[in-house]
Design an enzyme around this catalytic site. Structure first.
Site, mmCIF file in Angstrom:
data_model
loop_
_atom_site.group_PDB
_atom_site.id
_atom_site.type_symbol
_atom_site.label_atom_id
_atom_site.label_comp_id
_atom_site.label_asym_id
_atom_site.label_seq_id
_atom_site.Cartn_x
_atom_site.Cartn_y
_atom_site.Cartn_z
ATOM 1 N N PRO A 1 -74.856 -42.745 79.945
ATOM 2 C CA PRO A 1 -75.855 -41.894 80.598
ATOM 3 C C PRO A 1 -76.713 -42.677 81.589
ATOM 4 O O PRO A 1 -76.728 -43.911 81.544
ATOM 5 C CB PRO A 1 -76.716 -41.391 79.437
ATOM 6 C CG PRO A 1 -75.989 -41.729 78.195
ATOM 7 C CD PRO A 1 -75.057 -42.826 78.499
ATOM 8 N N GLY B 1 -78.923 -49.013 81.910
ATOM 9 C CA GLY B 1 -78.802 -50.420 82.258
ATOM 10 C C GLY B 1 -77.433 -50.868 82.737
ATOM 11 O O GLY B 1 -77.155 -52.066 82.774
ATOM 12 N N SER C 1 -67.211 -28.239 70.373
ATOM 13 C CA SER C 1 -67.955 -28.877 69.297
ATOM 14 C C SER C 1 -69.154 -28.072 68.820
ATOM 15 O O SER C 1 -69.819 -28.456 67.869
ATOM 16 C CB SER C 1 -68.373 -30.291 69.701
ATOM 17 O OG SER C 1 -69.383 -30.234 70.665
ATOM 18 N N LYS D 1 -74.911 -38.129 69.957
ATOM 19 C CA LYS D 1 -75.474 -36.925 69.344
ATOM 20 C C LYS D 1 -76.478 -37.290 68.262
ATOM 21 O O LYS D 1 -77.538 -36.669 68.145
ATOM 22 C CB LYS D 1 -74.342 -36.076 68.765
ATOM 23 C CG LYS D 1 -73.501 -35.409 69.846
ATOM 24 C CD LYS D 1 -72.316 -34.677 69.259
ATOM 25 C CE LYS D 1 -71.559 -33.938 70.358
ATOM 26 N NZ LYS D 1 -70.307 -33.340 69.851
#
Ligand SMILES: Nc1ncnc2c1ncn2[C@@H]1O[C@H](COP(=O)(O)OP(=O)(O)OP(=O)(O)O)[C@@H](O)[C@H]1O
Ligand SMILES: [Mg+2]
Length: 760
Positions: A336, A340, A659, A702
């Site tokens: 995401p 970094g 999901s 998650k």
């Protein structure tokens, strides 16, 4: 009816009032009939002319000066006894109409002619002549003087007896002429501008030459300069030969040639590639690890893998194994935003003592961006890879291919194909830029790619990548990053000294939990920036003396009310809402699946921009609940005359994937049993019609999201159990994981006991 000697005029028209000198024999006649002709076609109208003088023409015998008198229509012709051709003709002098009929046309004619004369640069004489003519018919005839009217146009004028008609015709012809002249002038102006530019350049170059001479640099010094540069560039043989060929061409051409400057640009680019330059490669894994640790908090796994990767390269180098791409695939950092990836790429460069260049690939759709345009294109340039090497200044930099997941493809070619050629270990590692058109050896470049998600990376490219995942940080990790990196950086950016402000970990933690909800730390850094800006303002305005200890009250003051709070408890208070866990492009997230029932025909309504797979999940969920109604304690007739509506917020964000299956079943079951879902529990898992729970992806992200949202229990499909090892222990230790195999286990765990519902 007059019978006059006929003088045929080859492609010439003499109008009434017009003087002419012709080399013809007119015998003793003082009046003749001039008839224009082209090939064997005679005009139907002639002009009666009066002979004013007989003259001797230089070397061409005798001639006559005449002046046209008036038009005449032609009758029959025959030769007289002397063999002279004579024609019957009827005089047709102009019948000038009432001035009112011609005034407008006259005015227009004069105006048009004025403009023509203006463009032609008339000295005023012709203008004066035209002004002196007052009769409309004669005025129209002045068009006959025009060198630009064609013969047939002139004949047409001659044959038009009607003065108004003739005037109109003359206006039309002159207008045409004017338009033509205007276009011609425009073209001439353009050309002049161009030549002026060229002349300017020419003079400038001459001046430059003169200056050079003055400085003692002789004429061939440019060529000489290039020759030296090429000799010293350390190019591979093939490239050097190519460069010399171009230089010879340049020398032959001379500098002022337009193509010469293109050759110079090309040579400049060839020389911009750092052919023989490389920085000392530092392949010491211990040192590398040290640098990575200095620059980044946490990221244990990432750092370990990078260190291993470098260790392997070192070993190969020590054992004299050639450094080819085969020895290692491309490191690809996926995760995401703000976690970094880019900055660890920079650290890799620092750790290995290499230069770092970032090449952003987001939104590139044109292969030429990467590979360059062929030189035959005007304004052609090399592609980004060559430019990256130039920027690096060495042949062994770390080149970061940022955002490989955002490379597109369309009619301009597929940039990923060009990337593939660069990155494919199976290829020989030579790359050919279209513009430079020479082999580039990229084997010493360390490529590192980054992406937010794996699914949009072109398949063949993905195959060649060694993926390192960045899953996002826990609250504790974020707090540590803030303490060790973001806080000091923002202190400095806001013009403060480290001893002027201080804060505690508890405060930093509060900023993390109450003001940010993200996988990475970008927003966190922004919030800290805002906080410190306010602090700096207070110090600068003398409001407050340093040192300042930033506490929670100061945070509230600077950042306002908490932006995020734990909403699961509120959302799940009513039956029909279940907390699911999802992974999006920006990391893990919690989402609340809502079910409601309303009058209808037993169908299913879905909203929230769900993809096909997600819609199917919803259908499966409803079917499952209906077919297990009695086991679930749902009234058989609960759905009679009603339909179920399932909504997944936020409505504006498209979502897909299987999901959310168990979450949907739970929401619908909760609705129909009127048992609310427990507010501390989050869940993820695919469901089958038989009620089996299947594994899903992205468990770590998650779970991190669930933790950040304040959930304490997570329902995990049995086959995802091994993935729990990836979850950082500080999160794992605070969460209760329920491993499930079937949906009835899920419902037993997630739904509040029925008594509560009855009570509610
Ligand atoms: N573990 C860490 N330690 C110290 N600083 C970090 C860490 N992770 C991220 N940062 C800081 O967070 C900022 C954002 O990171 P970076 O730009 O590398 O994100 P990214 O993963 O490349 O995001 P994107 O996918 O949006 O390009 C940088 O200033 C970086 O220094
Ligand atoms: Mg980045």
């Amino acid at each position: 009816m007059n019978r006059l000697r006929m003088i045929p005029l080859d492609e010439t028209v003499v109008f009434p009032g017009m003087p002419a000198t012709l080399s013809v024999d007119v015998g003793a006649d003082d009046r003749v009939l001039l008839v224009p002709k082209q090939d064997q076609n005679y005009a139907r109208v002639g002009v009666v002319a009066e002979v004013s003088e007989r003259v001797r023409l230089a070397g061409r015998g005798v001639g006559v000066s005449l002046i046209g008198l008036h038009r005449a229509s032609l009758g029959s012709a025959s030769a007289d006894q002397d063999g002279v051709l004579r024609v019957d003709s009827e005089a047709r002098p102009d019948q000038n109409p009432a001035p009112a009929l011609t005034r407008e046309h006259e005015r227009e004619y004069r105006a048009v002619v004025d403009e023509i004369l203006e463009l032609r640069g008339d000295d005023g004489r012709i203008r004066a002549f035209v002004r002196s003519i007052t009769e409309a018919g004669a005025l129209a005839d002045t068009a006959g003087y025009s060198p630009d009217l064609s013969f047939s146009q002139k004949v047409q004028l001659l044959e038009t007896f009607d003065v108004v008609e003739r005037l109109k015709l003359a206006v039309a012809f002159q207008r045409e002429r004017l338009a033509e002249l205007q276009v011609r002038k425009r073209i001439r102006d353009d050309v002049e501008d161009g030549t002026q530019q060229q002349q300017r350049e020419y003079f400038l170059r001459r001046q430059m030459d003169a200056i050079r001479k003055e400085l003692g640099e002789h004429d061939g010094s440019i060529v000489e300069e290039y020759r030296n540069k090429i000799a010293q560039a350390g190019m591979p043989d093939g490239v050097r030969q190519q460069a010399e060929r171009e230089l010879d061409r340049f020398e032959r051409m001379g500098e002022s040639n337009a193509e010469a400057s293109m050759i110079r640009t090309y040579l400049d680019w060839l020389l911009a590639v750092p052919w023989a330059k490389r920085s000392e490669d530092r392949l010491d894994p211990t040192h590398a690890r040290q640098v990575l640790d200095e620059d980044h908090e946490g990221l244990e796994d990432v750092k370990r893998r990078i260190t291993e990767y470098l260790a392997v390269r070192k070993l190969r180098a020590e054992r004299g194994m050639a450094e080819t791409r085969r020895s290692g695939v491309i490191l690809t950092l996926i995760g995401p935003p703000g976690t970094g990836k880019t900055s660890i790429g920079e650290s890799i460069a620092r750790a290995t003592g290499r230069q770092f260049v970032r090449m952003s690939l987001g939104g590139i759709r044109d292969e030429a961006e990467i590979r360059g345009h062929r030189r035959t294109y005007i304004g052609a340039l090399p592609g980004r890879l060559v430019r990256a090497l130039r920027d690096a200044g060495t042949m062994n930099p770390v080149i970061m291919l940022d955002e490989v997941d955002k490379v597109g493809a369309d009619w301009r070619g597929d940039p990923s194909a060009a990337l593939l050629e660069v990155l494919d270990p199976a290829q020989n590692h030579s790359f050919r830029d279209h513009y430079l058109d020479v082999e580039l050896d990229l084997s010493q470049v360390l490529f590192v790619a980054t992406a937010n998600v794996a699914d949009t990376i072109p398949g063949p490219l993905f195959d060649r990548m060694e993926v390192i995942r960045f899953d996002g940080y826990t609250t504790a990790e974020k707090t540590a990053i803030a303490r060790g990196h973001l806080w000091p950086r923002q202190v400095e950016r806001n013009g403060l000294r480290p001893d002027e402000v201080s804060t505690t970990d508890a405060v930093l933690r509060r900023v993390v939990t109450d003001y940010t909800r993200e996988a990475g730390v970008r927003q966190l850094e922004r919030e800290l920036g805002t906080l410190l800006r306010k602090t700096a303002t207070r110090i600068a305005s003398g409001d407050h003396a340093a040192p300042i200890a930033v506490d929670e009250a100061a945070v509230r003051d600077a950042l306002g009310r908490p932006k995020f709070f734990q909403e699961a408890a509120i959302r799940t208070a009513v039956p029909g809402v279940a907390t699911g866990l999802a992974v999006t492009g920006v990391g893990g997230d919690v989402l609340f699946v809502e079910a409601a029932a309303m009058p209808g025909k037993g169908g299913l309504v879905l909203t929230g921009q769900l993809g096909d797979v997600m819609k199917e999940s919803a259908r499966i969920a409803l079917t499952y609940v209906k077919s297990h109604a009695s086991e679930l304690g749902i009234d058989e007739h609960a759905l009679d005359g009603r339909e179920v509506h399932v909504h997944v917020p936020a409505g504006a964000i498209p979502k897909d994937g299987p999901s959310a299956g168990i979450t949907m079943v739970t929401a619908i079951a909760s609705l129909l049993t009127r048992r609310p879902v427990r507010s501390t529990i989050g869940m993820t898992g695919e469901v089958t019609l038989q009620g089996r729970v299947l594994p899903i992806g992205g468990l770590k992200q998650k779970v991190l999201a669930a933790h950040a949202a304040g959930l304490t229990e997570v329902i995990v499909p049995e086959r995802n159990q091994p993935d729990l090892d990836d979850v950082p222990s500080e999160v794992r230790d605070h969460m209760l994981f329920h491993i499930v195999r079937s949906i009835d286990q899920v419902l037993a765990l997630a739904l509040e006991p029925s008594q509560l519902a009855v009570a509610a």
